[in-house]
Design an enzyme around this catalytic site. Structure first.
Site, PDB file in Angstrom:
ATOM      1  N   ASN A  32      58.842  80.867   8.156  1.00 34.48           N
ATOM      2  CA  ASN A  32      59.100  82.547   6.808  1.00 34.48           C
ATOM      3  C   ASN A  32      60.148  83.201   6.524  1.00 34.48           C
ATOM      4  OD1 ASN A  32      56.683  80.373   6.517  1.00 34.48           O
ATOM      5  ND2 ASN A  32      54.849  82.249   7.484  1.00 34.48           N
ATOM      6  N   ARG A  74      53.937  74.024  -8.584  1.00 31.12           N
ATOM      7  CA  ARG A  74      55.160  73.104  -7.865  1.00 31.12           C
ATOM      8  C   ARG A  74      54.299  72.012  -7.268  1.00 31.12           C
ATOM      9  NH1 ARG A  74      57.617  77.799  -4.883  1.00 31.12           N
ATOM     10  NH2 ARG A  74      57.077  79.578  -5.009  1.00 31.12           N
ATOM     11  N   ARG A 100      59.688  79.649  -7.578  1.00 36.43           N
ATOM     12  CA  ARG A 100      61.016  80.905  -6.015  1.00 36.43           C
ATOM     13  C   ARG A 100      61.176  78.999  -5.194  1.00 36.43           C
ATOM     14  NH1 ARG A 100      59.862  85.221  -4.272  1.00 36.43           N
ATOM     15  NH2 ARG A 100      60.843  86.445  -6.221  1.00 36.43           N
ATOM     16  N   HIS A 143      51.679  81.208 -13.236  1.00 37.12           N
ATOM     17  CA  HIS A 143      50.340  81.090 -12.150  1.00 37.12           C
ATOM     18  C   HIS A 143      48.791  80.181 -12.623  1.00 37.12           C
ATOM     19  CE1 HIS A 143      53.211  82.743  -8.442  1.00 37.12           C
ATOM     20  NE2 HIS A 143      52.741  83.386  -9.513  1.00 37.12           N
ATOM     21  N   TYR A 155      46.529  73.896   2.720  1.00 35.57           N
ATOM     22  CA  TYR A 155      46.142  75.623   1.256  1.00 35.57           C
ATOM     23  C   TYR A 155      44.658  75.182   1.582  1.00 35.57           C
ATOM     24  CZ  TYR A 155      51.055  76.472   1.821  1.00 35.57           C
ATOM     25  OH  TYR A 155      52.511  75.633   1.843  1.00 35.57           O
TER      26      TYR A 155
END
Length: 538
Positions: free
Chosen positions: A55, A389, A419, A449, A482
């Site tokens: 991170n 992604r 990204r 998104h 997630y």
């Protein structure tokens, strides 16, 4: 009550705002707290140590690099919280240093002893047997030496290019005539940072895996002990590790682009030449070496981190992969909601009842099955989807390609500006195009998104639309990690909204309102303000 700027003015006091980047550091501090949590098994704490450093690398590559870019441009404007770029950098470093000190101390004083107690050893070369050292030296000559490239630095050979996040040795060598020279050797990133001694020394050795232990050495230690082979006839005076972080944020002038995919490809190539924003060096590195690096990397001492420990601890994740379940939390297995265990096909189930999935507690399998069945069902006429992604070897991509090959209408928006997934998404965009899928690369000035899938199916009563909306990516790996919500629906208003959003994404549209969905940047902010105002009144 009208939420006018004049009315809200009293709330624009800088004291009312958290700084974006200092807030992010607090987030990563929570990751650190998990790494220090004595209630977690050993390998899970090591996993969080790795995540903390991974991170942090991205934070410097994107956020810190942006602040330093502002400083180079002599920007003195303050952020909403009243801080200039200089002040933000100073506070970032002030808040980060205690965290680094704590985690390196914990690694050395707590983690290493616990690893040893569990027969996992990260050894110094002098702790190995002669047989092991001889075997490692043979391995070095056969597997590592051919990859290494010693790079000199002198008037005829300029300071070598150093890639982002690469680990290198700064070396001082001395010729027989006494002349001293600076050189650099990169530790190959294609090799693991930690080498398993018991795997390299194939036959049984003392303290090897035959007694259930795992023995590692840092690849840098093995390279350093063999540097004399790279500089024959010269004395290795001293050698120390260093690591750099570059600005990797893409600056895309989309309004000047004729081809967004080509523009992003060109920017990705330039990413590796971004300005250096952080230099990490071993504690023992002498000042003259640090000064040489600082001067040639065109940075200052403010960009320097002196580390008491191993650089780049994100690489310790490979220890977590050891097959030692007693040192990890019990594996969690998501459930498949009962409705999806029935015999009916997935379209009948969704049509009968809308379904809300809560990942990772609910399995992602119904989402994958939805795309798979849509690709193979002869009654499905069209599939439209947004991808942000998707990961490597994505089955979702495979099903979309299969659908196109079966002559279904398939349209996919692949967001090229996701990204660090730009290259992967460019690859998948081209694979989809080869199969005849209509591919859109994203909208200028915006990132898409929204995660949506629209399936159009011919049924006895006429054409029926099925929708899946999600807060999470169509990615089988991250769906296990997630927390996200996913909705299957045949609600007519939602389906109509999603159809019109896809028309907006793939074509031209000036539509300003939707039936049930809030769509940014069209009506979402306005709708949220209306809802806030409603709550104020109530």
């Amino acid at each position: 009550m009208l939420l006018s700027r004049e009315y809200l003015k009293k709330y624009f006091n800088p004291a009312n705002f958290f700084n974006r980047d200092l807030s992010w550091l607090e987030f990563n501090k929570r990751v650190l707290e998990e790494a220090l949590n004595p209630e977690l098994p050993l390998l899970d704490r090591i996993k969080f140590i790795s995540i903390f450093f991974s991170n942090l690398d991205e934070f410097y590559m994107i956020r810190v690099s942006g602040l330093k870019e502002q400083i180079r441009a002599n920007v003195f404007d303050t952020s909403m919280d009243g801080l200039t770029p200089h002040e933000q950098i100073r506070l970032i470093e002030k808040n980060l240093q205690p965290m680094l000190k704590e985690i390196y101390s914990y690694w050395q004083e707590k983690v290493i002893p616990e690893l040893n107690e569990n027969k996992i050893f990260i050894c110094e070369l002098n702790q190995l047997t002669k047989e092991e050292r001889d075997g490692l030296n043979k391995y070095f000559l056969k597997e590592i030496y051919p990859i290494l490239t010693p790079l000199a630095f002198d008037p005829g050979r300029p300071f070598p290019y150093i890639s982002n996040l690469s680990l290198s040795f700064a070396i001082l060598v001395k010729k027989p005539n006494g002349e001293k020279h600076f050189a650099r050797v990169k530790v190959p990133s294609i090799l693991p940072r930690l080498l398993r001694v018991d795997q390299i020394i194939k036959h049984k050795v003392s303290n090897g895996n035959s007694n259930g232990s795992y023995k590692y050495i840092w690849i840098g230690d093995l390279i350093r002990s063999n540097l004399n082979l790279l500089f024959p006839g010269m004395e290795i005076v001293e050698a120390y590790r260093f690591r750099i972080t570059r600005d990797t944020d893409l600056e895309i002038q989309e309004d000047e682009a004729d081809d967004l995919l080509q523009l992003i490809e060109e920017n990705i190539k330039q990413r590796k030449f971004g300005n250096v924003v952080r230099l990490e060096v071993e504690l023992q590195m002498p000042d003259y070496m640090i000064d040489t690096l600082i001067e040639n990397l065109e940075i200052t001492r403010n960009d320097l981190h002196i580390i008491e420990g191993n650089l780049g601890l994100s690489d310790v994740m490979l220890i977590y992969d050891l097959p030692l379940p007693h040192l990890k939390e019990k594996t969690f297995h998501p459930i498949i909601p009962k409705i999806f265990l029935e015999e009916e096909n997935i379209f009948t189930l969704i049509k009968r009842n809308g379904v809300l999935l809560h990942h990772p507690y609910d399995s992602f399998a119904p989402v994958e099955d939805f795309i798979k069945e849509a690709s193979r069902d002869p009654d499905v006429l069209a599939i439209k989807q947004t991808l942000y992604r998707v990961g490597l070897n994505s089955p979702i991509i495979k099903y979309l390609i299969e659908a196109a090959e079966r002559k279904k209408q398939v349209a996919v928006l692949v967001e090229l500006k996701a990204r660090f997934d730009e290259e992967n998404n460019i690859f998948w965009a081209r694979e989809l195009e080869k199969a005849g899928v209509h591919v859109v690369y994203g909208l200028l000035g915006l990132k898409t998104h929204a995660k949506m899938t629209l399936v159009v199916r011919r049924e006895a009563e006429g054409v029926q639309r099925y929708v899946h909306l999600s807060t999470g990516n169509y990615n089988l790996t991250t769906a296990k990690l997630y927390t996200d919500l996913g909705l299957f629906s045949t609600d007519e208003d939602i389906c109509a909204d999603v159809s019109e959003i896809f028309n907006y994404l793939t074509g031209y549209s000036e539509q300003k309102s939707y039936r049930k969905l809030c769509v940014a940047p069209i009506n979402q902010r306005e709708r949220f303000l209306e809802l806030i105002e409603r709550e104020i009144k109530n």
